[in-house]
Design a protein around this motif. Structure first.
Motif, PDB file in Angstrom:
ATOM      1  N   SER A  95      -0.593  -4.738   7.954  1.00  0.00           N
ATOM      2  CA  SER A  95       0.616  -4.561   8.764  1.00  0.00           C
ATOM      3  C   SER A  95       1.273  -3.235   8.425  1.00  0.00           C
ATOM      4  N   ILE A  96       1.968  -2.698   9.410  1.00  0.00           N
ATOM      5  CA  ILE A  96       2.669  -1.431   9.256  1.00  0.00           C
ATOM      6  C   ILE A  96       4.057  -1.556   9.869  1.00  0.00           C
ATOM      7  N   PHE A  97       5.063  -1.050   9.163  1.00  0.00           N
ATOM      8  CA  PHE A  97       6.445  -1.081   9.638  1.00  0.00           C
ATOM      9  C   PHE A  97       7.038   0.325   9.504  1.00  0.00           C
ATOM     10  N   TYR A  98       7.965   0.589  10.392  1.00  0.00           N
ATOM     11  CA  TYR A  98       8.663   1.872  10.327  1.00  0.00           C
ATOM     12  C   TYR A  98      10.168   1.613  10.393  1.00  0.00           C
ATOM     13  N   LYS A  99      10.882   2.163   9.425  1.00  0.00           N
ATOM     14  CA  LYS A  99      12.340   2.013   9.383  1.00  0.00           C
ATOM     15  C   LYS A  99      12.998   3.302   9.849  1.00  0.00           C
ATOM     16  N   LYS A 100      14.061   3.138  10.671  1.00  0.00           N
ATOM     17  CA  LYS A 100      14.836   4.299  11.093  1.00  0.00           C
ATOM     18  C   LYS A 100      16.300   3.902  11.181  1.00  0.00           C
ATOM     19  N   PHE A 101      17.175   4.865  11.426  1.00  0.00           N
ATOM     20  CA  PHE A 101      18.612   4.624  11.387  1.00  0.00           C
ATOM     21  C   PHE A 101      19.211   4.337  12.759  1.00  0.00           C
ATOM     22  N   THR A 102      18.419   4.377  13.790  1.00  0.00           N
ATOM     23  CA  THR A 102      18.871   4.023  15.137  1.00  0.00           C
ATOM     24  C   THR A 102      18.082   2.806  15.612  1.00  0.00           C
ATOM     25  N   ASN A 103      18.616   2.092  16.580  1.00  0.00           N
ATOM     26  CA  ASN A 103      17.934   0.908  17.107  1.00  0.00           C
ATOM     27  C   ASN A 103      16.680   1.271  17.897  1.00  0.00           C
ATOM     28  N   PRO A 104      15.646   0.462  17.709  1.00  0.00           N
ATOM     29  CA  PRO A 104      15.504  -0.625  16.738  1.00  0.00           C
ATOM     30  C   PRO A 104      15.310  -0.083  15.327  1.00  0.00           C
ATOM     31  N   VAL A 105      16.018  -0.659  14.355  1.00  0.00           N
ATOM     32  CA  VAL A 105      16.007  -0.123  12.991  1.00  0.00           C
ATOM     33  C   VAL A 105      14.675  -0.403  12.292  1.00  0.00           C
ATOM     34  N   PHE A 106      13.960  -1.403  12.755  1.00  0.00           N
ATOM     35  CA  PHE A 106      12.621  -1.679  12.240  1.00  0.00           C
ATOM     36  C   PHE A 106      11.677  -1.919  13.413  1.00  0.00           C
ATOM     37  N   ILE A 107      10.486  -1.334  13.337  1.00  0.00           N
ATOM     38  CA  ILE A 107       9.410  -1.595  14.292  1.00  0.00           C
ATOM     39  C   ILE A 107       8.169  -1.944  13.476  1.00  0.00           C
ATOM     40  N   GLY A 108       7.511  -3.019  13.847  1.00  0.00           N
ATOM     41  CA  GLY A 108       6.369  -3.448  13.059  1.00  0.00           C
ATOM     42  C   GLY A 108       5.186  -3.846  13.919  1.00  0.00           C
ATOM     43  N   LEU A 109       4.002  -3.658  13.373  1.00  0.00           N
ATOM     44  CA  LEU A 109       2.768  -4.062  14.036  1.00  0.00           C
ATOM     45  C   LEU A 109       1.834  -4.644  12.975  1.00  0.00           C
ATOM     46  N   SER A 110       1.356  -5.855  13.207  1.00  0.00           N
ATOM     47  CA  SER A 110       0.433  -6.477  12.266  1.00  0.00           C
ATOM     48  C   SER A 110      -0.789  -7.003  13.008  1.00  0.00           C
TER      49      SER A 110
ATOM     50  N   LEU B 187       0.819  -1.207   0.000  1.00  0.00           N
ATOM     51  CA  LEU B 187       0.000   0.000   0.000  1.00  0.00           C
ATOM     52  C   LEU B 187       0.856   1.261   0.000  1.00  0.00           C
ATOM     53  N   TYR B 188       1.992   1.183   0.695  1.00  0.00           N
ATOM     54  CA  TYR B 188       2.896   2.337   0.753  1.00  0.00           C
ATOM     55  C   TYR B 188       4.279   1.823   1.107  1.00  0.00           C
ATOM     56  N   TYR B 189       5.288   2.377   0.461  1.00  0.00           N
ATOM     57  CA  TYR B 189       6.636   1.871   0.693  1.00  0.00           C
ATOM     58  C   TYR B 189       7.648   3.009   0.596  1.00  0.00           C
ATOM     59  N   THR B 190       8.505   3.095   1.607  1.00  0.00           N
ATOM     60  CA  THR B 190       9.618   4.038   1.613  1.00  0.00           C
ATOM     61  C   THR B 190      10.882   3.269   1.256  1.00  0.00           C
ATOM     62  N   ASP B 191      11.637   3.741   0.299  1.00  0.00           N
ATOM     63  CA  ASP B 191      12.782   2.974  -0.189  1.00  0.00           C
ATOM     64  C   ASP B 191      13.891   2.860   0.857  1.00  0.00           C
TER      65      ASP B 191
ATOM     66  N   SER C  13      15.229   5.427   2.793  1.00  0.00           N
ATOM     67  CA  SER C  13      15.247   6.426   3.851  1.00  0.00           C
ATOM     68  C   SER C  13      14.339   5.995   5.010  1.00  0.00           C
ATOM     69  N   GLU C  14      14.323   6.786   6.053  1.00  0.00           N
ATOM     70  CA  GLU C  14      13.416   6.517   7.161  1.00  0.00           C
ATOM     71  C   GLU C  14      11.976   6.711   6.698  1.00  0.00           C
ATOM     72  N   GLY C  15      11.100   5.895   7.230  1.00  0.00           N
ATOM     73  CA  GLY C  15       9.702   6.066   6.865  1.00  0.00           C
ATOM     74  C   GLY C  15       8.891   4.798   7.040  1.00  0.00           C
ATOM     75  N   PHE C  16       7.625   4.875   6.625  1.00  0.00           N
ATOM     76  CA  PHE C  16       6.670   3.797   6.838  1.00  0.00           C
ATOM     77  C   PHE C  16       6.607   2.860   5.638  1.00  0.00           C
ATOM     78  N   ARG C  17       6.204   1.646   5.931  1.00  0.00           N
ATOM     79  CA  ARG C  17       5.854   0.652   4.923  1.00  0.00           C
ATOM     80  C   ARG C  17       4.525   0.036   5.329  1.00  0.00           C
ATOM     81  N   LEU C  18       3.553   0.049   4.444  1.00  0.00           N
ATOM     82  CA  LEU C  18       2.224  -0.472   4.725  1.00  0.00           C
ATOM     83  C   LEU C  18       1.922  -1.630   3.779  1.00  0.00           C
ATOM     84  N   PHE C  19       1.424  -2.736   4.337  1.00  0.00           N
ATOM     85  CA  PHE C  19       1.108  -3.913   3.544  1.00  0.00           C
ATOM     86  C   PHE C  19      -0.289  -4.423   3.920  1.00  0.00           C
ATOM     87  N   LEU C  20      -0.882  -5.148   2.985  1.00  0.00           N
ATOM     88  CA  LEU C  20      -2.150  -5.818   3.246  1.00  0.00           C
ATOM     89  C   LEU C  20      -2.067  -7.236   2.698  1.00  0.00           C
TER      90      LEU C  20
END
Length: 241
Positions: A91-106, A10-14, A16-23
């Motif tokens: 499901s939704i994930f967020y990527k960032k450059f500090t730990n935790p580098v990925f956080i997800g909730l589904s 549904l949405y994807y950040t390559d 950089s930091e940002g959200f990723r949305l999936f269904l």
């Protein structure tokens, strides 16, 4: 059981930091390794040992347990519940450059479409929190652990309401399970990613809950379980469109 699922981005950040949305959505097909009749004999107890009012009470169950007229062979060893299900999982994930580098909730919702036999189950709900930690961003271990190794932590909660056989409620129908997990990921540039995941369930309510339901020292149930899952993933340069 066989599950057939499709994942929609549904949405994807390559990079950089940002959200990723999936269904995710699909359905599951039960195997033939399922119980074909009520393992708790609720209908039989109500009609033959009770007053046929559509309910089973403790006195009727006691009359049945004291009877030796029928075969009461143990029937609890089944792989599938024999139910066709429709599944939807956002499901939704967020990527960032500090730990935790990925956080997800589904979230996962499953509902019955049909059943092989007379078993009827309620809708089930699942919530799963996950996080990924980079070893190269951990001051205490980055000098001892390869930067290709990452760590994951997760917690999943699953709930299912009442189920029934032939319209009679199952004695252990509700389920509430918490499942914490720990994982190791090894990334390679040429050969993909290897993932080792370890988890153990805690049965708060349901058929594996530690209990002594009838206050009988000879009747106790519980479960000790440790799951070890290994998977492998490699990106492929193949596109449907």
């Amino acid at each position: 059981d066989l599950s057939i699922m499709g994942k929609f981005i549904l949405y994807y950040t390559d990079s950089s930091e940002g959200f990723r949305l999936f269904l995710n959505s699909g359905f599951s097909i039960p195997s033939k390794n399922a119980l074909s009749s009520d393992p708790y004999f609720q209908k039989l107890i109500d009609i033959e040992y009770g007053n046929a009012d559509g309910k089973v009470d403790e006195d009727e169950t006691l009359n049945f347990n004291q009877s030796d007229q029928i075969d009461k062979a143990h029937k609890h060893f089944a792989i599938s519940d024999g139910v066709y299900r429709f599944i939807i999982k956002p499901s939704i994930f967020y990527k960032k450059f500090t730990n935790p580098v990925f956080i997800g909730l589904s979230l996962k919702y499953s509902t019955q479409m049909a059943s092989r036999y007379s078993f009827e189950t309620s809708d089930s709900y699942e919530i799963n929190f996950s996080s990924l930690f980079s070893s190269s961003k951990m001051p205490l271990i980055k000098d001892f652990v390869s930067k290709n190794i990452n760590f994951s932590l997760g917690l999943m909660a699953t709930y299912m309401g009442e189920s029934s056989w032939d319209g009679y409620k199952s004695p252990v129908s509700k389920q509430l399970i918490f499942r914490p997990s720990f994982g190791l990921l090894y990334n390679t540039k040429s050969y993909g990613t290897f993932n080792l995941l370890i988890n153990s369930p805690f049965y708060i309510e349901g058929f594996f809950q530690d209990s002594n339901e009838y206050e009988d020292p000879d009747f106790e149930q519980g479960s000790k379980e440790l799951s070890i899952i290994f998977n492998y993933r490699i990106p492929m340069n193949f596109y449907l469109w």
